[in-house]
Design a protein around this motif. Sequence first.
Motif, PDB file in Angstrom:
ATOM      1  N   PHE A   1     -88.768 -24.534-120.389  1.00  0.00           N
ATOM      2  CA  PHE A   1     -88.475 -24.701-121.811  1.00  0.00           C
ATOM      3  C   PHE A   1     -87.491 -25.857-122.028  1.00  0.00           C
ATOM      4  N   ALA A   2     -86.453 -25.915-121.207  1.00  0.00           N
ATOM      5  CA  ALA A   2     -85.456 -26.975-121.343  1.00  0.00           C
ATOM      6  C   ALA A   2     -86.046 -28.340-121.029  1.00  0.00           C
ATOM      7  N   ALA A   3     -86.987 -28.401-120.075  1.00  0.00           N
ATOM      8  CA  ALA A   3     -87.618 -29.676-119.734  1.00  0.00           C
ATOM      9  C   ALA A   3     -88.352 -30.252-120.930  1.00  0.00           C
TER      10      ALA A   3
ATOM     11  N   PHE B   1     -86.631 -34.434-119.506  1.00  0.00           N
ATOM     12  CA  PHE B   1     -86.726 -34.289-118.053  1.00  0.00           C
ATOM     13  C   PHE B   1     -85.344 -34.380-117.426  1.00  0.00           C
ATOM     14  N   PRO B   2     -84.964 -33.430-116.564  1.00  0.00           N
ATOM     15  CA  PRO B   2     -83.596 -33.397-116.045  1.00  0.00           C
ATOM     16  C   PRO B   2     -83.293 -34.442-114.975  1.00  0.00           C
ATOM     17  N   GLY B   3     -84.311 -35.080-114.411  1.00  0.00           N
ATOM     18  CA  GLY B   3     -84.101 -36.024-113.306  1.00  0.00           C
ATOM     19  C   GLY B   3     -84.602 -35.426-112.005  1.00  0.00           C
ATOM     20  N   TYR B   4     -85.042 -36.310-111.098  1.00  0.00           N
ATOM     21  CA  TYR B   4     -85.671 -35.837-109.873  1.00  0.00           C
ATOM     22  C   TYR B   4     -84.694 -35.099-108.958  1.00  0.00           C
TER      23      TYR B   4
ATOM     24  N   PHE C   1     -83.408 -27.539-108.537  1.00  0.00           N
ATOM     25  CA  PHE C   1     -83.996 -26.347-109.152  1.00  0.00           C
ATOM     26  C   PHE C   1     -84.978 -25.671-108.198  1.00  0.00           C
ATOM     27  N   VAL C   2     -85.819 -26.479-107.556  1.00  0.00           N
ATOM     28  CA  VAL C   2     -86.811 -25.933-106.621  1.00  0.00           C
ATOM     29  C   VAL C   2     -86.117 -25.225-105.463  1.00  0.00           C
TER      30      VAL C   2
END
Length: 281
Positions: free
Chosen positions: A112-114, A119-122, A128-129
């Motif tokens: 949802f935030a993405a 996009f939060p950045g790689y 996160f993963v």
Amino acid sequence: MLLPAAYLPATFSLTAMAVWGTSDFFGGVGARRTNAFLFTTIVHLSGVALMVSIASALHQSFPSRTSVMWALLAGAVGGLSLAVFYRALATGNMGLTAPVSAVLSAAIPTLFAAFSEGFPGYRHLAGFVLAVIGVWLISRTEDAAGHPQGIGWAVVAGIGFAGFYLCIHQAGAGSPLWLAAWSRLASLVITVIVVLAARQFQAIPAPVLGIAIFTGFLDVTGSALFVRASQSGRLDTAVVLSSLYPAITVLLARIFLHEHFSRGRTIGMLAALAAVPMIAG
């Protein structure tokens, strides 16, 4: 030395993680000694009392009607989800249902935030993963093999917990103390209804009552810290870092209850530790 503002959201989230993890440990110890829903009712009641007392003493501004409604919805969704989660644990395989709920509750707000915040950045995405993998391995028990009974309830619970995160985030920039109090009030109403409907009344020993009150203080404090984290930074960062709380619960169980620390949980702990600087930096 003051902490740079950029690190405040992660600091609030990690503190919420530590407090929630400790709360779950004491909650697990106490709930084993009495009815779980009756215990949870006392937890919510003490949490409401603490937040109202502190907010009043500090003369915190009362939130708007919209913020209160979102906080109540968050608490109601969270309370119902907890009941569903208990059902999942009771009817299914705990080693599978617990991590399913944990991962869904973190993944949905992150997606949802993405979309809503960009996009939060790689590097953050990789963190996160790693964090999700860590939560899965930490929550998973060694008896996770077998038929996936209770998975449906676990999915519903995970979605519900995600709903709590999303709703409390929508409550806006009101006082975290008042928002935490209102959300816990709604959860209290839900658990009281369950206790009354099921006639789950019994005497609670004084030591267990003390554990319940202490657990409630910790749990609602974690909620207030999460509210502050989501107000001061990205929702996905607040959710993912806070969702690492099972690591604290497992660690405390290992230290005080001498529970088995499997290889999978060790890998999960390392993954969670590796994820923190990637997300918080």
